[in-house]
Design an enzyme around this catalytic site. Structure first.
Site, PDB file in Angstrom:
ATOM      1  N   LYS A  65       0.810  -1.230   0.000  1.00 48.20           N
ATOM      2  CA  LYS A  65       0.000   0.000   0.000  1.00 48.20           C
ATOM      3  C   LYS A  65       0.843   1.281   0.000  1.00 48.20           C
ATOM      4  O   LYS A  65       0.427   2.287  -0.570  1.00 48.20           O
ATOM      5  CB  LYS A  65      -0.933   0.025   1.211  1.00 48.20           C
ATOM      6  CG  LYS A  65      -2.126  -0.914   1.088  1.00 48.20           C
ATOM      7  CD  LYS A  65      -3.060  -0.717   2.280  1.00 48.20           C
ATOM      8  CE  LYS A  65      -4.269  -1.604   2.172  1.00 48.20           C
ATOM      9  NZ  LYS A  65      -5.258  -1.318   3.228  1.00 48.20           N
ATOM     10  N   ASP A 100      -9.991   3.033   1.893  1.00 47.21           N
ATOM     11  CA  ASP A 100     -10.194   2.664   3.300  1.00 47.21           C
ATOM     12  C   ASP A 100     -10.746   3.879   4.063  1.00 47.21           C
ATOM     13  O   ASP A 100     -11.592   3.740   4.955  1.00 47.21           O
ATOM     14  CB  ASP A 100      -8.887   2.221   3.966  1.00 47.21           C
ATOM     15  CG  ASP A 100      -8.421   0.857   3.487  1.00 47.21           C
ATOM     16  OD1 ASP A 100      -9.265   0.070   3.003  1.00 47.21           O
ATOM     17  OD2 ASP A 100      -7.209   0.576   3.580  1.00 47.21           O
ATOM     18  N   GLY A 125      -1.527   2.436  12.776  1.00 49.02           N
ATOM     19  CA  GLY A 125      -0.983   1.764  11.596  1.00 49.02           C
ATOM     20  C   GLY A 125      -1.738   2.243  10.357  1.00 49.02           C
ATOM     21  O   GLY A 125      -2.270   3.365  10.336  1.00 49.02           O
ATOM     22  N   ALA A 127      -4.673   1.326   8.935  1.00 48.69           N
ATOM     23  CA  ALA A 127      -6.101   1.621   9.109  1.00 48.69           C
ATOM     24  C   ALA A 127      -6.290   2.845  10.000  1.00 48.69           C
ATOM     25  O   ALA A 127      -7.188   3.667   9.761  1.00 48.69           O
ATOM     26  CB  ALA A 127      -6.812   0.401   9.712  1.00 48.69           C
ATOM     27  N   ARG A 147      -0.864   1.733  21.282  1.00 48.20           N
ATOM     28  CA  ARG A 147       0.010   0.998  22.208  1.00 48.20           C
ATOM     29  C   ARG A 147       1.382   1.668  22.268  1.00 48.20           C
ATOM     30  O   ARG A 147       1.905   1.941  23.337  1.00 48.20           O
ATOM     31  CB  ARG A 147       0.137  -0.459  21.735  1.00 48.20           C
ATOM     32  CG  ARG A 147       1.091  -1.272  22.548  1.00 48.20           C
ATOM     33  CD  ARG A 147       1.086  -2.706  22.074  1.00 48.20           C
ATOM     34  NE  ARG A 147       1.556  -2.850  20.682  1.00 48.20           N
ATOM     35  CZ  ARG A 147       1.676  -4.004  20.058  1.00 48.20           C
ATOM     36  NH1 ARG A 147       1.335  -5.120  20.670  1.00 48.20           N
ATOM     37  NH2 ARG A 147       2.112  -4.052  18.813  1.00 48.20           N
ATOM     38  N   ALA A 209     -12.686  -1.767  12.907  1.00 48.58           N
ATOM     39  CA  ALA A 209     -12.149  -2.110  11.580  1.00 48.58           C
ATOM     40  C   ALA A 209     -11.995  -3.623  11.428  1.00 48.58           C
ATOM     41  O   ALA A 209     -12.009  -4.147  10.308  1.00 48.58           O
ATOM     42  CB  ALA A 209     -10.808  -1.419  11.358  1.00 48.58           C
ATOM     43  N   TYR A 211     -12.893  -7.299  10.973  1.00 49.16           N
ATOM     44  CA  TYR A 211     -14.102  -7.908  10.399  1.00 49.16           C
ATOM     45  C   TYR A 211     -14.115  -9.429  10.531  1.00 49.16           C
ATOM     46  O   TYR A 211     -15.027 -10.091  10.045  1.00 49.16           O
ATOM     47  CB  TYR A 211     -14.277  -7.506   8.922  1.00 49.16           C
ATOM     48  CG  TYR A 211     -13.060  -7.754   8.090  1.00 49.16           C
ATOM     49  CD1 TYR A 211     -12.760  -9.008   7.594  1.00 49.16           C
ATOM     50  CD2 TYR A 211     -12.177  -6.715   7.814  1.00 49.16           C
ATOM     51  CE1 TYR A 211     -11.621  -9.238   6.847  1.00 49.16           C
ATOM     52  CE2 TYR A 211     -11.034  -6.924   7.076  1.00 49.16           C
ATOM     53  CZ  TYR A 211     -10.765  -8.183   6.597  1.00 49.16           C
ATOM     54  OH  TYR A 211      -9.629  -8.413   5.862  1.00 49.16           O
TER      55      TYR A 211
HETATM   56  P1  NAP Z   1      -0.990  -2.305  11.041  1.00 45.92           P
HETATM   57  O1  NAP Z   1      -0.586  -1.215  10.123  1.00 45.92           O
HETATM   58  O2  NAP Z   1      -0.088  -3.463  11.275  1.00 45.92           O
HETATM   59  O3  NAP Z   1      -1.285  -1.627  12.491  1.00 45.92           O
HETATM   60  C1  NAP Z   1      -1.631  -2.426  13.594  1.00 45.92           C
HETATM   61  C2  NAP Z   1      -2.090  -1.535  14.745  1.00 45.92           C
HETATM   62  O4  NAP Z   1      -2.567  -2.403  15.791  1.00 45.92           O
HETATM   63  C3  NAP Z   1      -0.984  -0.678  15.362  1.00 45.92           C
HETATM   64  O5  NAP Z   1      -1.538   0.524  15.805  1.00 45.92           O
HETATM   65  C4  NAP Z   1      -0.517  -1.565  16.532  1.00 45.92           C
HETATM   66  O6  NAP Z   1       0.066  -0.827  17.599  1.00 45.92           O
HETATM   67  C5  NAP Z   1      -1.852  -2.113  16.991  1.00 45.92           C
HETATM   68  N1  NAP Z   1      -1.707  -3.350  17.757  1.00 45.92           N
HETATM   69  C6  NAP Z   1      -1.313  -4.563  17.290  1.00 45.92           C
HETATM   70  N2  NAP Z   1      -1.321  -5.472  18.292  1.00 45.92           N
HETATM   71  C7  NAP Z   1      -1.730  -4.809  19.401  1.00 45.92           C
HETATM   72  C8  NAP Z   1      -1.954  -5.203  20.752  1.00 45.92           C
HETATM   73  N3  NAP Z   1      -1.754  -6.481  21.154  1.00 45.92           N
HETATM   74  N4  NAP Z   1      -2.395  -4.271  21.622  1.00 45.92           N
HETATM   75  C9  NAP Z   1      -2.612  -2.998  21.234  1.00 45.92           C
HETATM   76  N5  NAP Z   1      -2.421  -2.559  19.968  1.00 45.92           N
HETATM   77  C10 NAP Z   1      -1.994  -3.458  19.070  1.00 45.92           C
HETATM   78  O7  NAP Z   1      -2.378  -2.939  10.619  1.00 45.92           O
HETATM   79  P2  NAP Z   1      -3.567  -2.232   9.802  1.00 45.92           P
HETATM   80  O8  NAP Z   1      -3.374  -2.470   8.366  1.00 45.92           O
HETATM   81  O9  NAP Z   1      -3.710  -0.831  10.288  1.00 45.92           O
HETATM   82  O10 NAP Z   1      -4.823  -3.119  10.257  1.00 45.92           O
HETATM   83  C11 NAP Z   1      -5.360  -3.016  11.553  1.00 45.92           C
HETATM   84  C12 NAP Z   1      -6.689  -3.779  11.597  1.00 45.92           C
HETATM   85  O11 NAP Z   1      -7.625  -3.127  10.737  1.00 45.92           O
HETATM   86  C13 NAP Z   1      -6.568  -5.242  11.091  1.00 45.92           C
HETATM   87  O12 NAP Z   1      -7.413  -6.045  11.887  1.00 45.92           O
HETATM   88  C14 NAP Z   1      -7.112  -5.152   9.674  1.00 45.92           C
HETATM   89  O13 NAP Z   1      -7.691  -6.372   9.232  1.00 45.92           O
HETATM   90  C15 NAP Z   1      -8.179  -4.083   9.851  1.00 45.92           C
HETATM   91  N6  NAP Z   1      -8.517  -3.410   8.597  1.00 45.92           N
HETATM   92  C16 NAP Z   1      -9.808  -3.457   8.216  1.00 45.92           C
HETATM   93  C17 NAP Z   1     -10.196  -2.814   7.068  1.00 45.92           C
HETATM   94  C18 NAP Z   1     -11.644  -2.866   6.679  1.00 45.92           C
HETATM   95  O14 NAP Z   1     -11.957  -2.525   5.545  1.00 45.92           O
HETATM   96  N7  NAP Z   1     -12.539  -3.270   7.573  1.00 45.92           N
HETATM   97  C19 NAP Z   1      -9.258  -2.122   6.284  1.00 45.92           C
HETATM   98  C20 NAP Z   1      -7.926  -2.082   6.705  1.00 45.92           C
HETATM   99  C21 NAP Z   1      -7.560  -2.744   7.859  1.00 45.92           C
HETATM  100  P3  NAP Z   1       1.651  -0.536  17.604  1.00 45.92           P
HETATM  101  O15 NAP Z   1       1.856   0.685  16.743  1.00 45.92           O
HETATM  102  O16 NAP Z   1       1.950  -0.277  19.037  1.00 45.92           O
HETATM  103  O17 NAP Z   1       2.341  -1.757  17.052  1.00 45.92           O
END
Ligand code: NAP
Length: 272
Positions: A65, A100, A125, A127, A147, A209, A211
């Site tokens: 991305k 998104d 991150g 999202a 976090r 977010a 799903y």
């Molecule tokens: P990402 O860039 O890897 O970011 C992950 C985020 O989660 C970071 O803020 C991370 O915090 C936090 N995190 C991970 N483990 C944690 C824990 N144990 N306790 C507290 N915080 C924690 O991932 P992303 O792409 O943003 O995706 C995040 C979620 O959104 C995923 O579940 C993804 O499937 C979902 N999503 C959904 C859609 C939709 O259309 N519904 C679209 C995009 C993403 P740190 O910075 O401290 O590591």
């Protein structure tokens, strides 16, 4: 035949083919949605090749991305977010879009939530960035809790009026908030939540977010607190709807796409 697709890795469990396929079938379109998994170093030729072959548009997912920004002309919001999930090959140049972000605002709008006061985004991150910029553009004051606090304050520094926090501040932040978005992966395939249940209240709209599962612990606890609970399927649906509408110029059959998406999420969860 019109061809659309997705580049990412892995893509074998992507929900985009059934989501878009349902729209083509409903509208009687001669179209197909195909997934591709190029090696990282092949992203540029993959995008150029797709365009040269007449593919009309590509979605982009993890891990490409951010890198895909280099190969397109991003719109203003996409440039600020720093990540692209939709490439449009329809014009003279390849344009890049972040649907998104649109997914967040349209999921809220579908549930008659118009963000205007204070919104809390948990996660910084991909999202989290999309949600924070989208909500700020809607005119809300955005509080970002993460976090890793430094990531939240760094992101907040890029958004007018936003502030970054640690997760320990969530209860205070949520007391007078209208909207909460969980943009962490917490709750995905586990019955955990990043938000203390006592912080939830009936004046909140909570968009998760996550799903998979479709009903997370956060959403169960939000509903118990009398909040409006909006699952991640709505965000996923509307990012696909926005891509479909951009590529085809047609109104998307939202209800049919929603049914197809939810059927696939439920069957995937049943088989996992
Ligand atoms: P990402 O860039 O890897 O970011 C992950 C985020 O989660 C970071 O803020 C991370 O915090 C936090 N995190 C991970 N483990 C944690 C824990 N144990 N306790 C507290 N915080 C924690 O991932 P992303 O792409 O943003 O995706 C995040 C979620 O959104 C995923 O579940 C993804 O499937 C979902 N999503 C959904 C859609 C939709 O259309 N519904 C679209 C995009 C993403 P740190 O910075 O401290 O590591």
């Amino acid at each position: 035949m019109q061809v659309f697709g997705l580049v990412g890795s892995p893509v074998s469990h992507s929900l985009s083919p059934p989501l878009h396929g349902a729209a083509y079938e409903e509208l009687g379109m001669d179209a197909k949605y195909v997934t591709f998994e190029p090696d990282g170093e092949d992203l540029a030729p993959a995008i150029e090749g797709a365009r040269a072959l007449g593919i009309r548009g590509l979605n982009v997912t993890i891990p490409f991305k951010r890198d895909a920004l280099e190969f397109c002309e991003p719109d203003d919001l996409t440039e600020r977010i720093g990540a692209v999930n939709t490439l449009d090959f329809g014009g003279n140049e390849i344009t890049g879009h972040n649907t998104d972000a649109v997914g967040v605002t349209r999921a809220l709008a579908h549930h008659r939530v118009s963000p205007s006061g204070r919104a809390v985004v948990v996660g910084a991150g991909g999202a989290g960035r999309a949600a924070a910029f989208a909500l700020a553009d809607e005119g809300t004051t955005v509080e970002i809790a993460n976090r890793t606090t430094e990531r939240a304050t760094d992101l907040a520094g890029e958004i007018d009026g936003a502030t970054g926090h640690g997760l320990d501040e969530l209860e205070n932040l949520l007391a007078d908030a209208d909207v909460l978005v969980n943009a962490t992966s917490v709750g995905m395939d586990s019955d955990e939540t990043p938000v203390p249940p006592e912080a939830l209240h009936s004046d909140l709209a909570v968009l998760d977010a996550v799903y998979s599962p479709i009903e997370t612990r956060l959403l169960r606890e939000a509903a118990s607190a009398g909040a409006t609970a909006i699952d991640g399927g709505w965000m996923l649906l509307y990012q696909g709807v926005a891509a479909f509408e951009r590529w085809t110029g047609r109104a998307a059959p939202v209800d049919v796409m929603n049914e197809a998406l939810r059927a696939r999420i439920l069957s995937d969860n049943g088989s996992n």
